[in-house]
Design an enzyme around this catalytic site. Structure first.
Site, short mmCIF file in Angstrom:
data_model
loop_
_atom_site.label_atom_id
_atom_site.label_comp_id
_atom_site.label_asym_id
_atom_site.label_seq_id
_atom_site.Cartn_x
_atom_site.Cartn_y
_atom_site.Cartn_z
N VAL A 6 -3.38 13.67 10.74
CA VAL A 6 -3.74 15.08 10.82
C VAL A 6 -3.79 15.57 12.27
O VAL A 6 -3.34 16.67 12.58
CB VAL A 6 -5.10 15.34 10.14
CG1 VAL A 6 -5.39 16.83 10.09
CG2 VAL A 6 -5.12 14.78 8.74
N GLY A 7 -4.34 14.74 13.14
CA GLY A 7 -4.47 15.15 14.54
C GLY A 7 -3.14 15.50 15.17
O GLY A 7 -3.02 16.50 15.90
N TYR B 171 -18.28 5.22 3.96
CA TYR B 171 -17.46 6.23 4.63
C TYR B 171 -17.94 7.64 4.27
O TYR B 171 -18.06 8.52 5.13
CB TYR B 171 -15.99 6.05 4.23
CG TYR B 171 -15.04 7.06 4.83
CD1 TYR B 171 -14.69 6.99 6.18
CD2 TYR B 171 -14.49 8.07 4.06
CE1 TYR B 171 -13.81 7.90 6.74
CE2 TYR B 171 -13.62 8.99 4.60
CZ TYR B 171 -13.28 8.90 5.94
OH TYR B 171 -12.41 9.82 6.49
N TRP C 1 -2.29 -0.97 -8.10
CA TRP C 1 -3.68 -1.19 -8.50
C TRP C 1 -4.11 -0.21 -9.60
O TRP C 1 -3.73 0.96 -9.60
CB TRP C 1 -4.59 -1.00 -7.30
CG TRP C 1 -4.75 -2.24 -6.47
CD1 TRP C 1 -3.84 -3.23 -6.29
CD2 TRP C 1 -5.90 -2.62 -5.71
NE1 TRP C 1 -4.34 -4.21 -5.45
CE2 TRP C 1 -5.60 -3.85 -5.09
CE3 TRP C 1 -7.14 -2.03 -5.49
CZ2 TRP C 1 -6.52 -4.51 -4.26
CZ3 TRP C 1 -8.04 -2.70 -4.67
CH2 TRP C 1 -7.74 -3.92 -4.06
#
Length: 367
Positions: A17-18, A138, A242
Site C-alpha cells: 500500500v505504501g 495483530y 488451506w
C-alpha cells in the site's frame, strides 16, 4: 487540503500500500515526499525514529508500515505481530505528536472486528465481541493504533485519522509462500503448478531464484524442488489450498486503497469522522473496501482461469478457514466522497500479469 509543497513522510513506502500511496501522491503533484527503507530506519527503534523526525520535520505522515502476514504467520509468530506493530505505532504516532505533525493517516485492517460481527461490518461493530483467534494479536495492535489516533485527536485537537482496509492485493504484493496473504499465495501456487504441469523447469527455476522457498532456489535438483513445493500443496497435477474454500472475503486492489487513503488525507478531517453532537465520540476510523464479497473458492477459480492451469484444485479441510465472513460496510467512506474502481475479476488478471512481468524483469537483471 494539504499544500502541494507539504513534506509528507510515507512510512512503509516500499510495501504493497505504501508504494501505491507514494505513486498516487506524486501523480497528484505532491513531490516533497520522504521515505526510508527498513535498513535506513528501524521503526522499532525509538531513538532512531526520534532522530529521523528531528532531522526531517515532516508536516504530514502516512503510517503504512506494519508487520503483516497470512494465517500461518499469524498463528506461529503471535508475539512478533503484537509487539512489533505496537512498537511501530507508538514510535511513529508519538513522534508525530511531539513534532507537531498537522495531519496523520494510520492504516489498519478489518481484522479488528469480532469474528462473528454482523455483516456487513460497520465501524460501530468494533469491540462488541471476541476477535478471530488466528489473528488476535495483530488485531489488538491495530485497535490500539486507531484508538491512539482517536485519543490524540480528542485530547489534543490533532488531525489523526485511521482507515481500515479490507483484504488487499496488487503490485508489490508479498508472494513468499511461507507468510503471504491468501490471494498472492494462490497466484504463485497455481503459477508454479502450471509450470510443473507443462514441464517448464526454466520457469520454475526463474521463480524460485527470485523468491526461494525455505532455502530452496532454482539451483536445486528437480527432486528437491518437487519435494519442497509439494509441502505447500503444489504438484504437477494439482494445487491444494488451506481450508474448505467456503469463507467469504472482500478484496480491494491496492491502488484503489491508495487512492482512498490519499482522498482521506487531503479531503477529510477528524471532525468529519463522527456524528456532530455525539455524546460519546468513538469508532472514528473509516472502513475502506468494495462492499462486495466472493468465496475463497470463487477467487481460486478466478486465479486458475487467469493463470491457465489445467490441473485439479484441492482443499485441505484440516487447516483453518479463519473468519467465516469479513464484509465491510463502506457507507461512511461513500458519504465522504470515495468509491472503488477495480473489480476482483479484472484485478486477479492484472495481478498475475504483474507477477509474470516481475519474474521476467528480475531474471533479465540477473543474467
Amino acid at each position: 487540503m494539504l499544500d502541494k509543497n507539504t513534506k509528507i513522510y510515507v512510512a512503509g513506502h516500499r510495501g504493497l500500500v505504501g508504494s501505491a500511496i507514494w505513486n498516487n501522491l506524486q501523480q497528484r503533484g505532491y513531490n516533497c515526499l520522504v521515505g526510508r527503507t527498513h535498513k535506513e530506519l528501524d521503526l522499532l527503534d525509538p531513538v532512531a525514529v526520534r532522530a529521523f523526525f528531528d532531522n526531517e520535520r515532516p508536516e504530514a505522515v502516512v503510517l503504512a508500515a506494519a508487520h503483516v502476514g497470512g494465517i500461518m504467520a499469524n498463528l506461529n509468530y503471535r508475539a512478533d505481530f503484537i509487539y512489533q506493530n505496537l512498537q511501530i505505532q507508538q514510535n511513529v504516532i508519538g513522534e508525530s505528536f511531539r513534532h507537531g505533525v498537522k495531519k496523520l493517516l494510520f492504516l489498519g485492517s478489518t481484522c479488528i472486528y469480532p469474528r462473528m460481527a454482523p455483516q456487513p461490518m460497520a465501524e460501530d461493530a468494533l469491540l462488541t465481541s471476541e476477535l478471530e483467534y488466528t489473528n488476535e494479536p495483530y488485531a489488538i495492535a491495530k485497535i490500539a493504533g486507531l484508538k491512539m489516533c482517536e485519543s490524540f485527536s480528542l485530547q489534543y485537537g490533532c488531525n489523526y485519522i485511521a482507515v481500515m482496509p479490507t483484504n488487499l492485493y496488487g503490485p508489490n504484493d508479498n508472494f513468499h509462500l511461507e507468510n503471504s496473504h491468501v490471494l498472492p499465495a494462490m497466484i504463485r501456487k497455481v503459477h508454479l503448478a502450471k509450470c510443473l504441469n507443462e514441464g517448464d523447469w526454466d520457469a520454475v527455476r526463474k521463480d524460485l531464484n527470485l523468491r526461494p522457498v525455505e532455502g530452496v532456489n532454482g539451483e536445486a535438483s528437480h527432486e528437491q524442488m518437487l519435494e519442497k513445493l509439494a509441502k505447500f500443496g503444489i504438484t504437477p497435477e494439482s494445487v491444494t489450498l488451506w481450508g474448505t474454500g467456503s469463507p467469504m472475503r472482500e478484496f480491494l486492489w491496492s491502488e484503489d486503497m491508495a487512492d482512498a487513503s490519499v482522498h482521506v488525507l487531503l479531503n477529510v478531517d477528524f471532525k468529519d469522522t463522527y456524528p456532530e453532537g455525539a455524546s460519546e465520540i468513538r469508532n472514528c476510523h473509516i472502513n475502506v473496501g468494495t462492499g462486495k464479497e466472493v468465496s475463497i473458492r470463487q477467487v481460486a477459480e478466478l486465479v486458475i482461469k487467469a493463470v491457465g492451469f489445467k490441473g485439479r484444485l484441492l482443499w485441505d479441510a484440516s487447516k483453518p478457514d479463519g473468519t467465516p465472513r469479513k464484509l465491510t460496510d463502506v457507507s461512511k467512506l461513500h458519504a465522504l466522497g470515495w468509491q472503488h474502481r477495480v473489480e476482483i475479476e479484472d484485478g486477479v488478471a492484472m495481478l498475475y500479469q504483474w507477477y509474470q512481468q516481475g519474474i521476467c524483469i528480475n531474471h533479465q537483471e540477473t543474467k
